[in-house]
Design a protein around this motif. Structure first.
Motif, PDB file in Angstrom:
ATOM      1  N   GLN A  88      12.336  67.095  20.619  1.00  0.00           N
ATOM      2  CA  GLN A  88      12.955  66.072  21.581  1.00  0.00           C
ATOM      3  C   GLN A  88      14.369  65.883  21.441  1.00  0.00           C
ATOM      4  O   GLN A  88      15.428  65.664  22.229  1.00  0.00           O
ATOM      5  CB  GLN A  88      12.283  64.832  21.744  1.00  0.00           C
ATOM      6  N   THR A  89      14.963  66.154  19.950  1.00  0.00           N
ATOM      7  CA  THR A  89      16.231  66.024  19.870  1.00  0.00           C
ATOM      8  C   THR A  89      16.738  67.311  18.807  1.00  0.00           C
ATOM      9  O   THR A  89      15.848  67.412  17.886  1.00  0.00           O
ATOM     10  CB  THR A  89      16.822  64.753  19.167  1.00  0.00           C
TER      11      THR A  89
ATOM     12  N   GLU B  76      13.649  79.810  27.138  1.00  0.00           N
ATOM     13  CA  GLU B  76      13.051  78.845  26.305  1.00  0.00           C
ATOM     14  C   GLU B  76      13.877  77.461  26.146  1.00  0.00           C
ATOM     15  O   GLU B  76      13.394  76.310  26.111  1.00  0.00           O
ATOM     16  CB  GLU B  76      12.711  79.403  25.028  1.00  0.00           C
ATOM     17  N   ILE B  77      15.200  77.647  26.163  1.00  0.00           N
ATOM     18  CA  ILE B  77      16.308  76.497  26.052  1.00  0.00           C
ATOM     19  C   ILE B  77      15.982  75.859  27.323  1.00  0.00           C
ATOM     20  O   ILE B  77      16.003  74.469  27.489  1.00  0.00           O
ATOM     21  CB  ILE B  77      17.603  77.147  25.960  1.00  0.00           C
ATOM     22  N   LEU B  78      16.048  76.213  28.495  1.00  0.00           N
ATOM     23  CA  LEU B  78      15.737  75.561  29.629  1.00  0.00           C
ATOM     24  C   LEU B  78      14.402  74.991  29.701  1.00  0.00           C
ATOM     25  O   LEU B  78      14.315  73.802  30.205  1.00  0.00           O
ATOM     26  CB  LEU B  78      15.842  76.537  30.951  1.00  0.00           C
TER      27      LEU B  78
ATOM     28  N   ASN C 105      11.738  69.530  29.571  1.00  0.00           N
ATOM     29  CA  ASN C 105      10.840  68.532  29.354  1.00  0.00           C
ATOM     30  C   ASN C 105      11.625  67.636  28.633  1.00  0.00           C
ATOM     31  O   ASN C 105      10.968  66.638  27.766  1.00  0.00           O
ATOM     32  CB  ASN C 105      10.366  69.335  28.157  1.00  0.00           C
ATOM     33  N   GLY C 106      12.817  67.294  28.562  1.00  0.00           N
ATOM     34  CA  GLY C 106      13.614  66.178  28.045  1.00  0.00           C
ATOM     35  C   GLY C 106      14.430  66.206  26.645  1.00  0.00           C
ATOM     36  O   GLY C 106      14.692  65.264  26.243  1.00  0.00           O
ATOM     37  N   SER C 107      14.422  67.556  26.148  1.00  0.00           N
ATOM     38  CA  SER C 107      15.099  67.609  24.925  1.00  0.00           C
ATOM     39  C   SER C 107      16.591  67.310  25.190  1.00  0.00           C
ATOM     40  O   SER C 107      17.264  67.576  26.042  1.00  0.00           O
ATOM     41  CB  SER C 107      14.902  69.050  24.294  1.00  0.00           C
ATOM     42  N   VAL C 108      17.284  66.604  24.120  1.00  0.00           N
ATOM     43  CA  VAL C 108      18.979  66.404  24.048  1.00  0.00           C
ATOM     44  C   VAL C 108      19.201  67.556  23.056  1.00  0.00           C
ATOM     45  O   VAL C 108      18.697  67.242  21.752  1.00  0.00           O
ATOM     46  CB  VAL C 108      18.982  65.062  23.803  1.00  0.00           C
TER      47      VAL C 108
ATOM     48  N   GLY D 178      16.553  66.362  29.928  1.00  0.00           N
ATOM     49  CA  GLY D 178      17.448  66.609  28.863  1.00  0.00           C
ATOM     50  C   GLY D 178      18.640  66.611  29.111  1.00  0.00           C
ATOM     51  O   GLY D 178      19.176  66.490  30.212  1.00  0.00           O
ATOM     52  N   SER D 179      19.669  67.063  28.264  1.00  0.00           N
ATOM     53  CA  SER D 179      20.875  67.484  28.152  1.00  0.00           C
ATOM     54  C   SER D 179      21.243  68.260  27.202  1.00  0.00           C
ATOM     55  O   SER D 179      20.902  68.579  25.874  1.00  0.00           O
ATOM     56  CB  SER D 179      21.785  66.153  28.300  1.00  0.00           C
TER      57      SER D 179
END
Length: 284
Positions: A132-133, A152-154, A159-162, A213-214
């Protein structure tokens, strides 16, 4: 019903939404100024205190909570708790250890003689797939940019990863000093790092507008000392940059969050300090 988080906030007299959000903004000012003013709304805050939530808060909230309560995991913060705040404080006192016996390893759980051995044992596709982070600092950040595909990064971002990426500035002096130290032709590390940054910038342009995510990118120009990857504030992978040795050939250490402060907390502070002093790559 009440949560561990509520008891901890009662200890600090921060159990009202106004008091909590003042502290939230104070912490956000240190780690990411873009989060200032984005603390939980009243209804959301009181759901946190009662435990009336499904899953964990959004990753940005988790980052702030982890900095507020570094001795607790996010999962622990939202566990049900029926005791008094004072009792909770006593349950988290450091455990005294005997002088004799096994040595204290400060959270280190694995050591590899070089990065290739680490990648074989802990492939990035497995290490990062549910993160997630993700906080990364180093030179060219090849573990993400070369070992992990754009798709995979996208997927992580959707999915909300920062993801926060801190590169050695390809236009700075320190990267040229490192080229000389490693014996590379002039421009080799500069071009690799610039390519990796542009790869992530290309991925960032493809992020859907509704993605939770961002992907944040910054650069720094300092003598390079460590490659650092911190995942969900619970796992830290770090490598020293040694004289005359390429980064891929350096020993790799893996630390995990434990009950007592250790290596992970040290390198989290190093990363946050570097991040605050770094230069942002604004989306083009």
């Amino acid at each position: 019903m009440t949560t561990v988080l509520k008891a901890l906030l009662q200890q600090r007299h921060l159990q009202t939404v106004a008091a909590f959000n003042r502290e939230y903004d104070r912490v956000a000012e240190k780690i990411d100024r873009d989060l200032v003013g984005y603390g939980p709304k009243r209804a959301q805050f009181y759901r946190w205190l009662s435990g009336d939530i499904s899953g964990h808060p959004y990753p940005d909230h988790c980052r702030i909570l982890q900095m507020m309560f570094p001795d607790w995991t996010i999962a622990e913060l939202f566990e049900q708790y029926s005791g008094s705040p004072d009792d909770l404080r006593r349950t988290k006192q450091p455990v005294s250890r005997p002088i004799s016996g096994e040595p204290e390893l400060a959270g280190i759980e694995a050591v590899f003689s070089n990065r290739l051995e680490f990648l074989r044992a802990m492939p990035p596709q497995e290490l990062l797939k549910t993160a997630q982070t993700i906080d990364m600092a180093g030179l060219s950040l090849n573990m993400l940019c070369q070992q992990y595909s754009d798709s995979e990064i996208l997927r992580l971002l959707e999915n909300g990863s920062v993801i926060r990426c801190l590169f050695l500035d390809p236009n700075g002096n320190s990267i040229r000093s490192r080229e000389i130290e490693e014996g590379h032709p002039a421009g080799l590390l500069v071009n690799l790092t610039d390519t990796n940054i542009r790869t992530l910038e290309r991925v960032r342009k493809r992020i859907a507008s509704d993605a939770r995510g961002s992907l944040q990118i910054r650069t720094y120009d300092q003598p390079i000392r460590f490659n650092i990857t911190i995942i969900d504030s619970t796992v830290c992978v770090m490598q020293p940059y040694l004289p005359l040795v390429r980064g891929v050939e350096s020993p790799t250490f893996v630390a995990r969050k434990s009950e007592e402060s250790g290596i992970l907390e040290i390198f989290t502070e190093v990363f946050e300090s570097m991040w605050l002093g770094a230069k942002e790559r604004v989306p083009g």
